[in-house]
Enzyme design. Structure first.
Site, PDB file in Angstrom:
ATOM      1  N   LYS A   1       7.049   8.652   7.293  1.00 19.15           N
ATOM      2  CA  LYS A   1       7.868   7.685   7.594  1.00 19.15           C
ATOM      3  C   LYS A   1       8.875   8.583   8.540  1.00 19.15           C
ATOM      4  O   LYS A   1       9.213   9.759   8.308  1.00 19.15           O
ATOM      5  CB  LYS A   1       8.703   6.923   6.768  1.00 19.15           C
ATOM      6  CG  LYS A   1       7.859   6.386   5.673  1.00 19.15           C
ATOM      7  CD  LYS A   1       7.169   4.933   6.517  1.00 19.15           C
ATOM      8  CE  LYS A   1       6.432   4.038   5.485  1.00 19.15           C
ATOM      9  NZ  LYS A   1       5.563   4.244   4.204  1.00 19.15           N
TER      10      LYS A   1
ATOM     11  N   THR B   1       9.753  -7.306   3.783  1.00 12.33           N
ATOM     12  CA  THR B   1      10.329  -6.487   4.700  1.00 12.33           C
ATOM     13  C   THR B   1      10.561  -7.357   5.977  1.00 12.33           C
ATOM     14  O   THR B   1       9.966  -8.396   6.384  1.00 12.33           O
ATOM     15  CB  THR B   1       8.912  -5.636   5.239  1.00 12.33           C
ATOM     16  OG1 THR B   1       9.498  -5.122   6.479  1.00 12.33           O
ATOM     17  CG2 THR B   1       7.771  -6.268   5.723  1.00 12.33           C
ATOM     18  N   ASP B   2      11.519  -6.833   7.038  1.00 12.70           N
ATOM     19  CA  ASP B   2      12.051  -7.335   7.970  1.00 12.70           C
ATOM     20  C   ASP B   2      11.005  -7.541   9.147  1.00 12.70           C
ATOM     21  O   ASP B   2      11.035  -8.099  10.120  1.00 12.70           O
ATOM     22  CB  ASP B   2      13.169  -6.800   8.626  1.00 12.70           C
ATOM     23  CG  ASP B   2      13.138  -5.179   8.852  1.00 12.70           C
ATOM     24  OD1 ASP B   2      12.035  -4.655   8.624  1.00 12.70           O
ATOM     25  OD2 ASP B   2      14.052  -4.621   9.367  1.00 12.70           O
ATOM     26  N   GLU B   3       9.773  -6.933   9.014  1.00  8.27           N
ATOM     27  CA  GLU B   3       8.797  -6.574   9.904  1.00  8.27           C
ATOM     28  C   GLU B   3       8.146  -7.984  10.093  1.00  8.27           C
ATOM     29  O   GLU B   3       7.411  -8.109  11.095  1.00  8.27           O
ATOM     30  CB  GLU B   3       8.035  -5.436   9.700  1.00  8.27           C
ATOM     31  CG  GLU B   3       8.698  -4.251   9.287  1.00  8.27           C
ATOM     32  CD  GLU B   3       8.094  -2.912   9.786  1.00  8.27           C
ATOM     33  OE1 GLU B   3       6.859  -2.830  10.499  1.00  8.27           O
ATOM     34  OE2 GLU B   3       8.552  -1.729   9.262  1.00  8.27           O
TER      35      GLU B   3
ATOM     36  N   LEU C   1      -1.479   5.251  -7.651  1.00  8.68           N
ATOM     37  CA  LEU C   1      -1.363   6.237  -7.017  1.00  8.68           C
ATOM     38  C   LEU C   1      -2.336   6.643  -5.999  1.00  8.68           C
ATOM     39  O   LEU C   1      -3.109   7.380  -5.917  1.00  8.68           O
ATOM     40  CB  LEU C   1      -1.500   7.296  -8.288  1.00  8.68           C
ATOM     41  CG  LEU C   1      -0.447   7.590  -9.391  1.00  8.68           C
ATOM     42  CD1 LEU C   1      -0.792   8.603 -10.368  1.00  8.68           C
ATOM     43  CD2 LEU C   1       1.075   7.368  -8.798  1.00  8.68           C
TER      44      LEU C   1
ATOM     45  N   LYS D   1       1.811  -8.353   5.196  1.00 11.27           N
ATOM     46  CA  LYS D   1       3.080  -8.536   4.269  1.00 11.27           C
ATOM     47  C   LYS D   1       3.434 -10.127   4.343  1.00 11.27           C
ATOM     48  O   LYS D   1       4.031 -10.746   3.484  1.00 11.27           O
ATOM     49  CB  LYS D   1       4.070  -7.660   4.680  1.00 11.27           C
ATOM     50  CG  LYS D   1       4.031  -6.179   4.404  1.00 11.27           C
ATOM     51  CD  LYS D   1       4.042  -5.731   2.756  1.00 11.27           C
ATOM     52  CE  LYS D   1       5.374  -6.361   2.482  1.00 11.27           C
ATOM     53  NZ  LYS D   1       5.222  -5.744   0.464  1.00 11.27           N
TER      54      LYS D   1
ATOM     55  N   GLY E   1       5.883   4.636  -5.873  1.00 14.79           N
ATOM     56  CA  GLY E   1       6.262   4.753  -4.446  1.00 14.79           C
ATOM     57  C   GLY E   1       7.843   5.327  -4.237  1.00 14.79           C
ATOM     58  O   GLY E   1       8.541   5.396  -5.205  1.00 14.79           O
TER      59      GLY E   1
ATOM     60  N   TYR F   1       0.141  -4.095   9.338  1.00 15.98           N
ATOM     61  CA  TYR F   1       0.845  -4.068   8.291  1.00 15.98           C
ATOM     62  C   TYR F   1       1.861  -5.397   7.853  1.00 15.98           C
ATOM     63  O   TYR F   1       2.024  -5.890   7.036  1.00 15.98           O
ATOM     64  CB  TYR F   1       1.692  -2.852   8.249  1.00 15.98           C
ATOM     65  CG  TYR F   1       3.140  -2.744   7.459  1.00 15.98           C
ATOM     66  CD1 TYR F   1       2.825  -2.728   6.080  1.00 15.98           C
ATOM     67  CD2 TYR F   1       4.343  -2.885   7.737  1.00 15.98           C
ATOM     68  CE1 TYR F   1       3.965  -2.587   5.315  1.00 15.98           C
ATOM     69  CE2 TYR F   1       5.294  -3.081   7.008  1.00 15.98           C
ATOM     70  CZ  TYR F   1       5.293  -2.716   5.710  1.00 15.98           C
ATOM     71  OH  TYR F   1       6.366  -2.965   4.676  1.00 15.98           O
TER      72      TYR F   1
ATOM     73  N   THR G   1       1.944   1.068   3.203  1.00 12.68           N
ATOM     74  CA  THR G   1       3.252   0.541   3.943  1.00 12.68           C
ATOM     75  C   THR G   1       3.450   1.373   5.141  1.00 12.68           C
ATOM     76  O   THR G   1       4.637   1.115   5.901  1.00 12.68           O
ATOM     77  CB  THR G   1       4.253   1.102   2.999  1.00 12.68           C
ATOM     78  OG1 THR G   1       4.407   2.550   2.589  1.00 12.68           O
ATOM     79  CG2 THR G   1       4.476   0.245   1.707  1.00 12.68           C
TER      80      THR G   1
ATOM     81  N   ILE H   1      10.467   3.292  -2.660  1.00 11.19           N
ATOM     82  CA  ILE H   1      11.591   2.350  -3.166  1.00 11.19           C
ATOM     83  C   ILE H   1      11.141   1.744  -4.652  1.00 11.19           C
ATOM     84  O   ILE H   1      12.286   1.864  -5.549  1.00 11.19           O
ATOM     85  CB  ILE H   1      11.625   1.080  -2.399  1.00 11.19           C
ATOM     86  CG1 ILE H   1      11.396   1.394  -0.752  1.00 11.19           C
ATOM     87  CG2 ILE H   1      12.839   0.268  -2.529  1.00 11.19           C
ATOM     88  CD1 ILE H   1      11.425   0.371   0.159  1.00 11.19           C
TER      89      ILE H   1
ATOM     90  N   GLY I   1       1.671  -2.273  20.374  1.00 17.84           N
ATOM     91  CA  GLY I   1       2.329  -3.284  19.670  1.00 17.84           C
ATOM     92  C   GLY I   1       3.756  -3.141  19.194  1.00 17.84           C
ATOM     93  O   GLY I   1       4.124  -3.808  18.274  1.00 17.84           O
TER      94      GLY I   1
END
Ligand code: NAD
Ligand code: TYD
Length: 351
Positions: free
Chosen positions: A190, A126-128, A36, A155, A11, A151, A86, A13, A276
């Site tokens: 994204k 993630t910051d999310e 994949l 995470k 992916g 999502y 993601t 990153i 949201g």
């Protein structure tokens, strides 16, 4: 640490991290273990595909047998887990695969790490997971998680399981929570690659709502640098935020991007907002800075460099924006764009 399994390494990153590791550590072997999905792409790894220290296995992290086989065959001592679904918008349309991969898949990897007594399990988060952050505050690592999209919830669930394996089984784990990454090889769903590639084609840029949501855009190689530092110098059992400490409105990001690739701002359309939608993320990065890290790119530099990469690498993204991508685009944006308005909103601090 010598034989590293990078799950989700095909992916965005993950592939940048694999290239980073192989360039930096001549003695390391890297196994990319990746299912994949639509987001995985071996083109990302062309630069290392001939390297004898690089290996690839196409399997699912939810398949415990395949995970065990790969660990044994490649004598894996470390897992760095990037594998996940993601995209927030896709998690709103259908959360199922998000739960499968991040919740069950992370559990499978943790069990394997425990069974094979691996030296390290590192989770990419993630910051999310912190949810919407009010103005004036930046999330610290020991803040409670408050995820608000499927999502982000998938995470956060994974992070909790990773921590449970550390506390219960003494598994040597670390977690990093990154802000929005941008750079080469990001799938053009994204926002930055979507807008760059749309603008290059003279297509509208669908800005959600008023476009004043705040994000901390960071260059992917800076993120890789910080993950590497945590792998080698981080404290076991700890979480590290990775960002820039600099946030901006989405509309500012769009203006910087359009300038970098010399495209007009009349492509901007305001469309119906994401349900949201978290208004603001912001990370306190004191802890990772205390380890000796700091970002090499400002968000503005990262946005401009990313825009230019997409302008220079049409070979990479043109083949993606066909077929299934177009179906997704119509589902996500078709009606919204038909009802959209042109931008009359100026971003507040970037002119
Ligand atoms: P991506 O969507 O580009 O890549 C995900 C990769 O995981 C793909 O190669 C895909 O094939 C693989 N994958 C998905 N499900 C799998 C499964 N069940 N088994 C094996 N492989 C599977 O994602 P990305 O943007 O590179 O994000 C990587 C990680 O970093 C994710 O865990 C994500 O939550 C996290 N993260 C991303 C960002 C960002 O801005 N992109 C920011 C912070 C954290
Ligand atoms: P995205 O790249 O999806 O990352 P995330 O939602 O995980 O932060 O989106 C970044 C920001 O851009 C977010 O505030 C939503 C916004 N956005 C748009 O305005 N239009 C779009 O088409 C997309 C995909 C995102």
């Amino acid at each position: 640490m010598h034989n590293i399994m990078v799950t989700g390494g095909a992916g965005f990153i993950g592939s940048n991290f694999v290239i980073y590791l192989l360039n930096k550590y001549k003695e390391y072997n890297v196994l990319v273990y990746d299912k994949l999905t639509y987001a995985g792409n071996l083109d990302n790894l062309l630069e290392v595909s001939g390297d004898p220290r690089y290996h690839f296995v196409r399997e699912d992290i939810c398949d415990a047998g395949s995970v065990a086989q790969a660990i044994e065959k490649y004598k894996i001592d470390t897992i760095v887990n990037f594998a996940a679904e993601t995209h927030v918008d896709r998690s709103i349309l259908n959360p199922d695969a998000f739960i499968q991969t991040s919740v069950y898949g992370t559990y499978v990897l943790l069990e394997a790490a425990r069974r094979f007594c691996l030296q390290r399990y590192h989770q990419i988060s993630t910051d999310e997971v912190y949810g919407h952050i009010p103005a004036g505050y930046s999330s610290k690592e020991d803040d409670k998680v408050d995820p608000r999209s499927p999502y982000a919830a998938s995470k956060a669930s994974a992070d909790l399981m990773v921590n449970a394996y550390h506390v219960t089984y003494d598994l040597p784990v670390t977690i990093t929570r990154g802000s929005n990454n941008i750079g080469p090889f990001q799938y053009p769903e994204k926002v930055v690659p979507l807008f760059a590639t749309n603008a290059i084609d003279g297509e509208p840029l669908p800005v959600y709502g008023d476009g004043r949501q705040m994000r901390e855009y960071q260059y992917v190689v800076d993120h890789c640098d910080a993950i590497d530092l945590v792998l080698h110098s981080g404290t076991i059992g700890e979480i590290y935020n990775i960002g820039t400490g600099l946030e901006m409105e989405n509309l500012q990001m769009v203006e910087i991007l359009l300038q970098a690739i010399d495209c007009p701002r009349d492509l901007i359309r305001h469309v119906k907002d994401r349900p949201g939608h978290d208004r603001r993320y912001s990370l306190n990065i004191d802890k990772i800075k205390a380890l000796g890290w700091q970002p090499r790119h400002t968000p503005a530099e990262a946005i401009a460099a990313t825009g230019r990469w997409y302008a220079d690498n049409e070979w990479w993204w043109r083949k993606i924006k066909h077929g299934a991508f177009q179906d997704y685009y119509e589902t996500q944006y078709g009606e919204r764009l038909r009802q959209s308005t042109a931008s009359n909103i100026q971003s507040s601090s970037y002119e």
